[in-house]
Design a protein around this motif. Structure first.
Motif, short mmCIF file in Angstrom:
data_model
loop_
_atom_site.label_atom_id
_atom_site.label_comp_id
_atom_site.label_asym_id
_atom_site.label_seq_id
_atom_site.Cartn_x
_atom_site.Cartn_y
_atom_site.Cartn_z
N TYR A 14 -4.36 -2.77 7.53
CA TYR A 14 -2.98 -1.82 7.11
C TYR A 14 -3.08 -0.42 8.02
O TYR A 14 -4.23 -0.02 8.01
CB TYR A 14 -3.25 -1.75 5.41
N LEU A 15 -1.47 0.13 8.36
CA LEU A 15 -1.91 1.16 9.35
C LEU A 15 -0.53 2.28 8.79
O LEU A 15 1.50 1.17 8.81
CB LEU A 15 -1.77 0.60 10.83
N GLY A 16 -1.04 3.04 8.07
CA GLY A 16 0.75 4.20 7.99
C GLY A 16 0.33 4.89 8.79
O GLY A 16 0.06 6.15 9.76
N LEU A 17 2.00 5.20 9.66
CA LEU A 17 2.91 5.97 10.77
C LEU A 17 3.60 6.19 10.07
O LEU A 17 4.96 7.35 11.54
CB LEU A 17 2.34 5.34 11.61
N ASN A 28 0.99 -1.41 -0.13
CA ASN A 28 0.13 0.17 -0.13
C ASN A 28 1.03 1.10 0.39
O ASN A 28 0.42 2.36 -0.77
CB ASN A 28 -1.20 0.31 1.14
N GLY A 29 1.88 1.14 0.73
CA GLY A 29 2.40 2.23 0.96
C GLY A 29 3.49 2.64 -0.32
O GLY A 29 5.28 3.55 -0.23
N LYS A 30 4.04 2.12 -1.49
CA LYS A 30 4.97 1.83 -2.18
C LYS A 30 4.45 1.60 -3.39
O LYS A 30 3.69 1.12 -3.45
CB LYS A 30 6.34 0.51 -2.11
N SER A 31 4.94 2.19 -4.28
CA SER A 31 4.18 2.48 -6.12
C SER A 31 5.90 2.58 -6.76
O SER A 31 7.19 2.94 -6.22
CB SER A 31 3.83 3.57 -6.40
N ALA A 80 6.65 -5.32 7.60
CA ALA A 80 7.23 -3.50 8.06
C ALA A 80 8.19 -2.75 6.81
O ALA A 80 9.07 -3.45 6.74
CB ALA A 80 7.52 -4.53 9.55
N ASP A 81 7.05 -1.83 7.58
CA ASP A 81 8.69 -0.76 6.29
C ASP A 81 9.15 -0.05 7.61
O ASP A 81 8.07 1.01 8.30
CB ASP A 81 7.41 0.34 5.65
N THR A 136 -2.31 -6.88 9.69
CA THR A 136 -0.64 -7.47 8.10
C THR A 136 0.88 -6.71 7.75
O THR A 136 1.04 -6.90 6.93
CB THR A 136 -0.94 -7.82 6.95
N HIS A 137 -0.27 -4.97 7.82
CA HIS A 137 1.37 -4.30 7.32
C HIS A 137 1.10 -3.16 8.03
O HIS A 137 -0.12 -2.81 8.27
CB HIS A 137 1.25 -4.03 6.09
N ILE A 138 2.11 -2.25 8.17
CA ILE A 138 2.55 -1.00 9.25
C ILE A 138 3.71 -0.25 8.53
O ILE A 138 5.10 -1.12 7.39
CB ILE A 138 2.64 -1.83 10.29
N ILE A 139 3.39 1.06 8.62
CA ILE A 139 4.11 1.69 8.19
C ILE A 139 4.61 2.38 8.95
O ILE A 139 4.10 3.04 9.70
CB ILE A 139 3.87 2.84 7.30
#
Length: 367
Positions: A252-255, A7-10, A310-311, A280-283
């Motif tokens: 998904y959680l973006g921080l 989600n956080g990347k492109s 995890a990012d 399942t995915h944390i930024i």
């Protein structure tokens, strides 16, 4: 775009379309009977093509990481989250406001005539609380069932949160709410999370009583939420921890860019991840966690059974933090983590290879 991207990347480096031009084409598409939703179809995994336009000429720091190099992200540079600025005179500013109003008018026209808009992308458009209120009114009346609201890199503050909560209640199909780089602060985050918890718990109760009231309400469940770059401090992190522990359905959680210096607040948040069973995915990119913060996160990894990605890019940790992560991956029990993004930190190639080896042991073998 490749749906397997996070989600956080492109990886799409194409030029972002002019927003007003896009709105005009949407209106033209409606009149000509074209597929309206193709103008709104921005891949839900693409948070961040805007970085290339804002930070042209700036290159990311190199890293010894062999696990994964982060791609374009709204959160890749601190400057990317700032609202658009200019050195124009009063006349030019008025013209810019008029252009933005035209964009909003075009968007409202599309929403009023189309029932096929499922993703509303209004990233980096100068959207304020008042403009959001006007747009939300049109969206609530729209026949479209929007599932994604992307408001990254705008100027939304605490007053806009109440507008969003009202919108989510009116449009329970909304599953993704992306608010990176706005001006929520602790107050806005607390209002949003407490409101979402109340709405989600309320619909769950109604669904449980559906036989008595003779209808089955649509459940309000937010699965993807980005709160990065909003100046979240101690209070915001603590409220988020409570939300993650008791009310969250988030996957998904973006921080990113949450540079809170309160170690105790981070401890409370990461403790909540130990018992969370949906994420399942944390930024956590550019959150200044350092070795001590990474230690807290690594301890959460030992207990969490659902986190797959995890990012942790640009968090200023080195070999000590890297070893905390490695030991967590090697600890007893089956871990779900398969992907760890560590660009911009200070980890040796040898340690990165060991981390990669542990991650590969968690990745299901290809059939």
């Amino acid at each position: 775009m490749d749906a397997s991207k996070s989600n956080g990347k492109s990886s799409n480096r194409g030029r972002l379309r002019d927003f007003y031009e896009e709105c005009v084409e949407m209106s033209t598409g409606l009149e000509s009977g074209l597929d309206q939703q193709r103008w709104f179809k921005v891949n839900k995994f693409e948070r961040n093509k805007i970085k290339e336009r804002i930070t042209s000429g700036i290159s990311a720091n190199s890293s010894a990481s062999e696990v994964e190099l982060s791609e374009e992200s709204d959160s890749s540079f601190t400057g990317a989250r700032k609202p658009k600025t200019n050195n124009q005179g009063p006349g030019d500013a008025t013209s810019e406001e008029q252009d933005l109003q035209k964009q909003m008018d075009a968007m409202r026209e599309v929403l009023s005539n189309s029932d096929e808009v499922d993703q509303l992308i209004l990233r980096n458009t100068g959207l304020t609380d008042e403009l959001l209120r006007s747009l939300a009114t049109a969206l609530k009346r729209s026949p479209s069932e929007v599932t994604v609201i992307n408001l990254n890199l705008n100027q939304i503050g605490p007053p806009g949160v109440n507008v969003l909560l009202d919108l989510v209640q009116a449009k329970p199909q909304i599953k993704e709410l992306l608010l990176f780089g706005n001006q929520l602060g602790d107050l806005g985050v607390q209002t949003l999370l407490s409101g979402l918890a109340e709405l989600q718990d309320k619909t769950a109760t109604l669904r449980g009583n559906s036989e008595t009231i003779h209808f089955s309400p649509v459940s309000i469940v937010i699965k993807e939420l980005d709160l990065g770059g909003n100046g979240i401090g101690s209070d915001g992190l603590r409220v988020l921890a409570t939300f993650m522990r008791y009310h969250s359905h988030l996957q998904y959680l973006g921080l990113a860019q949450t540079s809170c210096s309160d170690t105790e607040a981070w401890t409370v948040l990461f403790e909540s991840l130990k018992v969370n069973t949906t994420l399942t995915h944390i930024i956590l990119d550019e959150s200044n966690l350092g070795d001590n913060g990474i230690k807290l996160f690594a301890e959460a990894l030992r207990s969490n059974k659902t986190l797959r990605k995890a990012d942790l890019d640009n968090n200023g940790f080195g070999e000590v933090g890297g070893h905390y992560l490695l030991e967590a991956l090697r600890s007893g029990g089956k871990h779900s983590l398969e992907n760890l993004s560590l660009e911009g930190n200070y980890i040796s190639t040898a340690l990165m290879a060991n981390i990669q080896q542990e991650l590969e042991s968690n990745t299901p073998a290809s059939l």
